[in-house]
Design a protein around this motif. Structure first.
Motif, short mmCIF file in Angstrom:
data_model
loop_
_atom_site.label_atom_id
_atom_site.label_comp_id
_atom_site.label_asym_id
_atom_site.label_seq_id
_atom_site.Cartn_x
_atom_site.Cartn_y
_atom_site.Cartn_z
N HIS A 155 1.13 -0.98 0.08
CA HIS A 155 -0.29 -0.60 -0.21
C HIS A 155 1.15 1.43 0.19
N ASP A 156 0.40 2.05 -0.79
CA ASP A 156 1.54 3.62 -0.92
C ASP A 156 2.82 3.35 -1.10
N GLY A 157 3.25 2.09 -2.01
CA GLY A 157 4.37 1.90 -1.62
C GLY A 157 5.80 1.52 -0.74
N ILE A 175 -3.14 -6.11 -2.93
CA ILE A 175 -2.47 -5.05 -2.76
C ILE A 175 -3.41 -4.00 -3.09
N GLY A 176 -3.00 -3.52 -2.07
CA GLY A 176 -3.62 -1.82 -1.51
C GLY A 176 -4.04 -2.02 -0.04
N LYS A 212 -1.68 0.21 -11.77
CA LYS A 212 -1.03 1.77 -11.83
C LYS A 212 -0.78 2.31 -10.35
N ASP A 213 -1.12 1.54 -9.22
CA ASP A 213 -0.53 1.77 -7.29
C ASP A 213 1.01 1.42 -7.44
N TYR A 262 6.05 3.08 -8.21
CA TYR A 262 6.78 3.07 -7.68
C TYR A 262 7.57 2.24 -8.77
N THR A 263 7.50 1.21 -8.96
CA THR A 263 8.30 0.00 -9.07
C THR A 263 7.81 -0.92 -10.85
#
Length: 251
Positions: free
Chosen positions: A177-179, A211-212, A239-240, A244-245
């Motif tokens: 979550h959030d990177g 994820i998330g 996308k999330d 970042y990667t």
């Protein structure tokens, strides 16, 4: 800062977040770990919170519990087998590979015959599945045993890991979550971070249902690894991660 003021800040943060970590409170309150742990003990004695490993939780907001290996092994089985095939496809011979604890990674054992590589793991459950595979040399990293996940952790395991360098490492997570990659156990998270840092190529393993999702301990920035998931990951999930990667989700 007076003790009463610290206690008020701790309880306010608990009311807002439901959980708190000792490491976070030391930064917020600018005091030592020992002081925070003493504060948490006093507040628990007053029945104002419940201490957990690495921090505390609100009595009103339950943390998700840690599920056992037996409970998780068949959950999302198809996704786990799909991811296991991706992992196996990335492994070549004559390499030093670290495979972490977790039921998704346990499925990799089905696809590793005759890979002719060296496999290191701190998972007793995975070791039992790998030990008789032809063409694979298996090394078990010892330490303090966590029966619920089958993982060896702690200072002994860290001491060994700090001396090793891996071609690749695959580490399962409870959420991203959030990177940030999350797990439940602080001890496992600390060891996993060191393993990833000691690898030429680092991979975080998370099926699309993770994820998330957050868990108790955020142990690694996903920007320092690639993420492997399954082909059911949503467009938002893609996308999330890709913000970042690199994301790998196709066989």
């Amino acid at each position: 800062m007076l003790k009463e003021e610290r206690h008020e800040i701790i309880l306010d943060k608990l009311e807002k977040d439901g959980i708190i970590q000792v490491s976070s409170l030391t930064n917020i309150l600018n005091v030592t770990d020992m002081t925070i742990r003493r504060d948490l003990k006093e507040l628990e004695d007053q029945n104002l919170l419940l201490r957990v490993h690495g921090g505390a939780k609100s009595l009103d907001k339950a943390l998700p519990r840690e599920f056992s290996n037996e409970e998780k092994i068949y959950k999302n089985k198809e996704k786990k087998e799909y991811i296991a095939q991706i992992i196996a496809s990335l492994i070549d011979g004559d390499e030093n590979i670290f495979l972490g604890a977790g039921t998704t990674i346990e499925y990799v054992s089905t696809y590793l015959s005759n890979k002719k590589c060296n496999i290191y793991t701190n998972s007793l459950y995975l070791f039992e599945k790998l030990k008789n595979l032809r063409g694979v040399r298996v090394f078990l990293i010892g330490g303090e045993f966590r029966e619920i996940t089958g993982a060896f952790v702690g200072s002994l395991a860290i001491d060994v890991i700090e001396k090793l360098k891996f071609s690749m490492a695959f580490i399962g997570v409870n959420g991203i979550h959030d990177g940030l990659a999350y797990t439940y156990s602080v001890d496992e998270g600390i060891l996993q971070a060191k393993i990833l840092d000691n690898s030429n190529r680092a991979y975080l393993i998370a099926d699309s249902s993770k994820i998330g999702v957050e868990d108790f301990y955020g142990f690694y920035k996903i920007e320092n690894a690639d993420v492997i998931s399954d082909d059911e990951i949503s467009n938002k999930g893609k996308k999330d991660i890709e913000k970042y990667t690199n994301l790998i989700y196709k066989i």
